[in-house]
Design a protein around this motif. Structure first.
Motif, PDB file in Angstrom:
ATOM      1  N   PRO A  43     -53.366  32.449   8.277  1.00  0.00           N
ATOM      2  CA  PRO A  43     -52.336  31.413   8.111  1.00  0.00           C
ATOM      3  C   PRO A  43     -51.340  31.423   9.259  1.00  0.00           C
ATOM      4  O   PRO A  43     -51.073  32.457   9.870  1.00  0.00           O
ATOM      5  CB  PRO A  43     -51.649  31.797   6.788  1.00  0.00           C
ATOM      6  N   ARG A  44     -50.805  30.247   9.539  1.00  0.00           N
ATOM      7  CA  ARG A  44     -49.854  30.108  10.628  1.00  0.00           C
ATOM      8  C   ARG A  44     -48.453  30.400  10.139  1.00  0.00           C
ATOM      9  O   ARG A  44     -48.019  29.899   9.105  1.00  0.00           O
ATOM     10  CB  ARG A  44     -49.927  28.683  11.179  1.00  0.00           C
ATOM     11  N   GLN A  45     -47.727  31.240  10.892  1.00  0.00           N
ATOM     12  CA  GLN A  45     -46.349  31.588  10.578  1.00  0.00           C
ATOM     13  C   GLN A  45     -45.457  31.154  11.722  1.00  0.00           C
ATOM     14  O   GLN A  45     -45.827  31.243  12.882  1.00  0.00           O
ATOM     15  CB  GLN A  45     -46.200  33.102  10.373  1.00  0.00           C
ATOM     16  N   ARG A  46     -44.256  30.671  11.364  1.00  0.00           N
ATOM     17  CA  ARG A  46     -43.327  30.213  12.395  1.00  0.00           C
ATOM     18  C   ARG A  46     -41.919  30.676  12.081  1.00  0.00           C
ATOM     19  O   ARG A  46     -41.509  30.742  10.931  1.00  0.00           O
ATOM     20  CB  ARG A  46     -43.335  28.682  12.485  1.00  0.00           C
ATOM     21  N   GLN A  47     -41.221  31.018  13.123  1.00  0.00           N
ATOM     22  CA  GLN A  47     -39.796  31.308  13.022  1.00  0.00           C
ATOM     23  C   GLN A  47     -39.015  30.037  13.336  1.00  0.00           C
ATOM     24  O   GLN A  47     -39.425  29.243  14.171  1.00  0.00           O
ATOM     25  CB  GLN A  47     -39.388  32.407  14.009  1.00  0.00           C
ATOM     26  N   VAL A  74     -49.916  29.274  24.934  1.00  0.00           N
ATOM     27  CA  VAL A  74     -49.100  30.489  24.881  1.00  0.00           C
ATOM     28  C   VAL A  74     -47.614  30.148  24.798  1.00  0.00           C
ATOM     29  O   VAL A  74     -46.854  30.786  24.046  1.00  0.00           O
ATOM     30  CB  VAL A  74     -49.379  31.374  26.109  1.00  0.00           C
ATOM     31  N   THR A  75     -47.181  29.143  25.542  1.00  0.00           N
ATOM     32  CA  THR A  75     -45.785  28.725  25.478  1.00  0.00           C
ATOM     33  C   THR A  75     -45.412  28.240  24.085  1.00  0.00           C
ATOM     34  O   THR A  75     -44.346  28.584  23.549  1.00  0.00           O
ATOM     35  CB  THR A  75     -45.518  27.616  26.512  1.00  0.00           C
ATOM     36  N   SER A  76     -46.282  27.457  23.479  1.00  0.00           N
ATOM     37  CA  SER A  76     -46.023  26.973  22.120  1.00  0.00           C
ATOM     38  C   SER A  76     -46.027  28.117  21.115  1.00  0.00           C
ATOM     39  O   SER A  76     -45.214  28.144  20.185  1.00  0.00           O
ATOM     40  CB  SER A  76     -47.065  25.925  21.732  1.00  0.00           C
ATOM     41  N   GLN A  77     -46.927  29.069  21.296  1.00  0.00           N
ATOM     42  CA  GLN A  77     -46.967  30.234  20.418  1.00  0.00           C
ATOM     43  C   GLN A  77     -45.692  31.057  20.541  1.00  0.00           C
ATOM     44  O   GLN A  77     -45.167  31.570  19.548  1.00  0.00           O
ATOM     45  CB  GLN A  77     -48.179  31.101  20.753  1.00  0.00           C
ATOM     46  N   GLN A  83     -41.930  43.479  19.079  1.00  0.00           N
ATOM     47  CA  GLN A  83     -41.944  43.566  17.623  1.00  0.00           C
ATOM     48  C   GLN A  83     -42.298  42.226  16.989  1.00  0.00           C
ATOM     49  O   GLN A  83     -43.031  42.164  15.992  1.00  0.00           O
ATOM     50  CB  GLN A  83     -40.596  44.054  17.116  1.00  0.00           C
ATOM     51  N   LEU A  84     -41.783  41.134  17.564  1.00  0.00           N
ATOM     52  CA  LEU A  84     -42.096  39.808  17.034  1.00  0.00           C
ATOM     53  C   LEU A  84     -43.577  39.487  17.193  1.00  0.00           C
ATOM     54  O   LEU A  84     -44.197  38.908  16.292  1.00  0.00           O
ATOM     55  CB  LEU A  84     -41.243  38.749  17.737  1.00  0.00           C
ATOM     56  N   VAL A  85     -44.160  39.856  18.319  1.00  0.00           N
ATOM     57  CA  VAL A  85     -45.592  39.623  18.534  1.00  0.00           C
ATOM     58  C   VAL A  85     -46.414  40.485  17.592  1.00  0.00           C
ATOM     59  O   VAL A  85     -47.392  40.015  16.989  1.00  0.00           O
ATOM     60  CB  VAL A  85     -45.964  39.900  20.005  1.00  0.00           C
ATOM     61  N   ARG A  86     -46.010  41.721  17.441  1.00  0.00           N
ATOM     62  CA  ARG A  86     -46.766  42.647  16.585  1.00  0.00           C
ATOM     63  C   ARG A  86     -46.711  42.243  15.119  1.00  0.00           C
ATOM     64  O   ARG A  86     -47.646  42.523  14.350  1.00  0.00           O
ATOM     65  CB  ARG A  86     -46.214  44.062  16.757  1.00  0.00           C
ATOM     66  N   GLY A  87     -45.652  41.564  14.714  1.00  0.00           N
ATOM     67  CA  GLY A  87     -45.494  41.188  13.312  1.00  0.00           C
ATOM     68  C   GLY A  87     -46.110  39.855  12.947  1.00  0.00           C
ATOM     69  O   GLY A  87     -45.942  39.382  11.821  1.00  0.00           O
ATOM     70  N   ASN A  88     -46.839  39.217  13.862  1.00  0.00           N
ATOM     71  CA  ASN A  88     -47.428  37.917  13.593  1.00  0.00           C
ATOM     72  C   ASN A  88     -48.899  37.954  13.994  1.00  0.00           C
ATOM     73  O   ASN A  88     -49.237  38.207  15.153  1.00  0.00           O
ATOM     74  CB  ASN A  88     -46.675  36.840  14.394  1.00  0.00           C
ATOM     75  N   LEU A 140     -53.490  37.617  17.983  1.00  0.00           N
ATOM     76  CA  LEU A 140     -54.691  36.963  18.504  1.00  0.00           C
ATOM     77  C   LEU A 140     -54.433  36.387  19.890  1.00  0.00           C
ATOM     78  O   LEU A 140     -55.269  36.489  20.795  1.00  0.00           O
ATOM     79  CB  LEU A 140     -55.124  35.843  17.560  1.00  0.00           C
ATOM     80  N   CYS A 141     -53.264  35.781  20.046  1.00  0.00           N
ATOM     81  CA  CYS A 141     -52.905  35.210  21.339  1.00  0.00           C
ATOM     82  C   CYS A 141     -52.798  36.306  22.401  1.00  0.00           C
ATOM     83  O   CYS A 141     -53.248  36.126  23.531  1.00  0.00           O
ATOM     84  CB  CYS A 141     -51.581  34.456  21.211  1.00  0.00           C
TER      85      CYS A 141
END
Length: 543
Positions: free
Chosen positions: A496-500, A425-428, A309-314, A319-320
């Protein structure tokens, strides 16, 4: 009081010893895998299987791992059977793989000339011209030119093999056979199939059983170590184990390449299988001592669905995900058929082993410069673009190989393709993670690339190689990657870049920090984030 008690409790755990023992475990296990896994498709080629069949076999292996590896990880954690599963996986996989050595080759075979056996006296005028030998798959064309002089010098034997088959590992000429007695034919009870398809289904069954035995090992051992370190708040040491995996794989590649080349006339390619079995058995004592944190039984969690869900929502994470699937497809195609192409260029196992080892060492050498490179590019997402471009250049170079050692320059780019990919990928994963989901998100990306993408890549590559050849495969993948790198760069720039914010990690850095700082200075949240992430991530803007 609680903090002092926690510190006293953590002193009872030998973190350095645990990391060292886990490093030895992964080094030995990776040595065994490096001795065999990269060379499997060559052995299947020797058995007489064509590219399409090999693609199906490798795709089935990846799909089985995609389903069974996470399921087995959950079950072993729930029932606290991790050590049993690890030891059982090592022993069973070491024995099951030897079953492949029981199958006789069904392909056209020709003397390779690698073993300088004594030649019988021949007529100096004898010349065997081009001949075509029928086979169960594709016809193979070969020629043998025999020359002699009056001084009885050794006979020169030259073998030319079509692109479908090479001279490596092929021992004797299989003559056209008349109708055989069903009782003497290999698997004569399966008369509805030809010999090649009999071999295909046998190998498929054995590979499925082998993957079923071997797949649970890596995640199970990794989970046990991670929870052990998490119990004493030392998870930052967990990444230190990864370098031992790369070094072990490099050692296994190089060692088996040298040994098989030196002892080919005595052992052939069977040494690769026996080396794998030997290293798996040597890993058992370290598995018995491997640090594993035993916890009470828990209900299965839904961490995997949360990560999805977290991947799908960003959008950046999507893209990653698309990129790692594509990279997994291409890497699988390269892994399955690069050694075929090297073999057709005259390479032997020593050339293959050294080139594979250099790729692993290149990935290891990328880690020290990754942080500085990410800082130079201002955003770790651009490392993803760099990884795609680097792999495209590698594939293009592979398509023009001209000799055994010609592959070396491309292998040195592995650090900028595979290494940069997983750093990004680790940073993402850290960007979009909520407390407790970082590792699960990274596992999700790994499964998408190493299993799902690899399955599609093996399947597609098998059909392309069968119909068009290995060179077309590499040139086609280079074009696809070049197009995607351009699209990825544009999308990275537009989205745009989004971060938790992982508040639990930041609060743990200093739970007693005062919030009364001036608005003119950085707040405690930004300072803690700088200390926790270093130079490989951008600082969150207060706005």
């Amino acid at each position: 009081m609680m903090k002092n008690g926690a510190l006293q409790k953590s002193k009872q755990w030998n973190v350095k010893g645990a990391i060292w023992l886990a490093g030895v475990f992964h080094f030995l296990h990776s040595c065994g895998s490096g001795c065999l896994l990269p060379f499997l498709t060559l052995y299947f080629r020797h058995l007489g299987l064509n590219a399409t069949m090999i693609g199906i076999i490798m795709a089935s292996k990846h799909l089985l791992a995609l389903v069974w590896r996470p399921l087995s990880s959950v079950l072993t954690r729930q029932y606290d059977k991790r050590r049993t599963v690890i030891v059982g996986s090592l022993l069973s996989s070491a024995l099951v793989v030897l079953t492949l050595l029981l199958f006789p080759s069904t392909g056209i075979q020709a003397e390779s000339g690698r073993c300088n056996a004594s030649q019988p006296d021949t007529d100096p005028t004898t010349i065997l011209e081009w001949a075509t030998i029928p086979s169960q798959s594709n016809a193979t064309v070969y020629s043998i030119n025999q020359t002699s002089v009056s001084t009885e010098q050794p006979v020169e034997v030259t073998t030319v093999v079509s692109s479908n088959w090479s001279a490596r590992g092929l021992r004797s000429v299989k003559k056209p056979q008349q109708e055989e007695d069903p009782h003497t034919e290999f698997l004569g009870s399966l008369k509805v199939m030809d010999v090649q398809h009999q071999m295909f289904f046998l190998v498929l069954i054995v590979m499925g059983l082998w993957e079923f035995m071997a797949a649970p090992l890596e995640w199970t051992a990794d989970d046990g170590l991670y929870e052990y370190l998490d119990f004493v708040d030392a998870t930052d040491h967990h990444n230190g184990v990864k370098v031992w995996k790369q070094l072990g794989a490099a050692f296994g590649n190089c060692a088996v390449g040298v040994l098989v080349t030196s002892l080919f006339c005595l052992t052939g390619t069977t040494l690769e299988f026996y080396s794998y079995t030997t290293f798996m058995i040597l890993t058992v004592p370290t598995a018995a001592l491997l640090p594993i944190y035993l916890r009470k039984r828990e209900r299965p969690t839904s961490a995997g669905f949360k990560a999805l869900q977290l991947v799908r929502g960003n959008l950046q994470a999507i893209l990653c995900a698309v990129t790692v699937i594509l990279m997994g497809m291409v890497n699988s195609a390269v892994s399955d058929f690069l050694l075929w192409h090297m073999q057709d260029c005259g390479a032997m196992e020593i050339h293959m082993g050294v080139s594979l080892a250099l790729a692993h060492l290149s990935q290891t050498g990328f880690a020290p410069i990754a942080g500085h490179l990410s800082q130079f590019l201002k955003y770790h997402g651009w490392l993803l673009v760099l990884a795609v471009v680097s792999l495209a250049l590698q594939c293009l170079y592979y398509s023009f190989l001209w000799g055994p050692w010609a592959v070396i320059p491309a292998q040195l780019l592995a650090g900028f393709s595979t290494g940069a990919l997983w750093w990004s990928v680790t940073s993402q994963s850290e960007d979009i993670a909520t407390p407790g989901t970082e590792k699960t998100i990274l596992r999700l990306f790994e499964a998408l690339s190493l299993e799902l993408g690899a399955a599609f890549g093996s399947l597609a590559a098998g059909f392309v190689v069968q119909k068009f050849g290995v060179q077309v495969l590499f040139q086609g993948t280079a074009v696809i990657l070049a197009l995607w790198s351009s699209a990825l760069a544009v999308l990275k720039w537009k989205i745009p870049r989004q971060r938790q914010i992982n508040y639990s990690r930041l609060l743990a850095a200093d739970t007693e920090m005062s919030e009364s700082e001036s608005d003119q200075e950085k707040d405690w949240l930004e300072t803690a984030m700088e200390d926790a992430t270093g130079n490989n991530k951008c600082i969150i803007d207060k706005s």
